[in-house]
Design a protein around this motif. Structure first.
Motif, short mmCIF file in Angstrom:
data_model
loop_
_atom_site.label_atom_id
_atom_site.label_comp_id
_atom_site.label_asym_id
_atom_site.label_seq_id
_atom_site.Cartn_x
_atom_site.Cartn_y
_atom_site.Cartn_z
N GLY A 118 56.40 35.50 35.10
CA GLY A 118 57.11 36.76 34.98
C GLY A 118 57.29 37.46 36.31
N GLY A 119 57.65 38.74 36.23
CA GLY A 119 57.85 39.52 37.45
C GLY A 119 56.54 39.99 38.06
N HIS A 120 56.66 40.76 39.12
CA HIS A 120 55.47 41.27 39.79
C HIS A 120 54.70 42.21 38.86
N PHE A 121 53.38 42.23 39.00
CA PHE A 121 52.56 43.18 38.26
C PHE A 121 52.96 44.59 38.71
N ASN A 122 53.54 45.36 37.80
CA ASN A 122 54.18 46.62 38.19
C ASN A 122 54.11 47.64 37.06
N PRO A 123 52.90 48.05 36.67
CA PRO A 123 52.78 49.01 35.56
C PRO A 123 53.42 50.36 35.85
N GLN A 140 52.84 39.28 36.45
CA GLN A 140 52.41 39.98 35.23
C GLN A 140 51.96 39.09 34.07
N ASN A 141 52.23 37.80 34.11
CA ASN A 141 51.86 36.93 32.98
C ASN A 141 50.85 35.87 33.39
#
Length: 214
Positions: free
Chosen positions: A117-122, A100-101
């Motif tokens: 950061g963590g996984h891209f997870n909108p 995500q970053n």
């Protein structure tokens, strides 16, 4: 004294001669047409779908060495993911995700590339259903890997809007697929624990490439 032929007779004679010729008068297959230069300004085929707007993401390992490129291409409402990597641990599967970053710091206090950061997870879903979850990367014995996948879980503009990162992990990704007959040490219930549900136990981050915010 012979009278000259009329225009009507000349036209008829010309037409008859044309019919007698194999090539035919005015035919596109005739010698005159074959030698004529091409006409400019004709209709051209449209560009292939999804070839415009591709994004190349260069990945580096924790030492700073370049280990390959991943190309993201918008195509028919989805994104095609293609890559060619080298210099990775020999043989085996590795977790492979969009994070995500847009920050890939190999010297981060939390460990190499933890700044991504963590996984891209909108959608705030469990791992395995994250928008940034991609098929595990299979590396050959010579440390090289090639990949091609397609996903409609995000659009390229979604990543560009906030920035993101492409990350390769040290371990295989179980995609949080832990049957209820297994219980993690210290877990209150069977099945995946919190860590597995978040990351698939893919371990450390060994390569990272930034998708710049734009």
């Amino acid at each position: 004294m012979r009278r000259p032929l009329s225009r009507t007779v000349l036209a008829a004679a010309t037409a008859a001669a044309c019919l007698a010729l194999v090539a035919g008068c005015g035919s596109d297959d005739g010698p005159a047409a074959a030698s004529a230069p091409p006409v400019s300004g004709g209709v051209t085929s449209p560009p292939a779908t999804g070839t415009a707007g591709s994004l190349d993401v260069v990945l580096h390992d924790a030492s700073g060495a370049e280990v390959g490129t991943v190309t993201l291409t918008p195509v028919d409402g989805a994104v095609r993911v293609e890559g060619s990597l080298h210099g990775l641990p020999a043989g085996g599967y590795h977790g492979f995700h969009i994070h995500q970053n847009p920050v890939c710091d190999p010297k981060a206090a939390g460990g190499p590339f933890s700044t991504a950061g963590g996984h891209f997870n909108p959608g705030a879903t469990m791992h395995g259903d994250h928008a940034g979850d991609l098929p595990p990367l299979l590396v050959d014995e010579d440390g090289t890997a090639r990949l091609q996948a397609q996903t409609d879980r995000f659009e390229l503009d979604d990543l560009r809007a906030q920035g993101a990162a492409v990350v390769v992990h040290a371990q295989p990704d179980n995609l949080a697929h832990i049957p209820d007959r297994y219980t993690a040490q210290g877990a209150a219930t069977p099945g995946p624990d919190e860590r597995t549900a978040a990351t698939g136990d893919a371990g450390d981050r060994i390569a990272c490439g930034v998708i710049e915010k734009s």
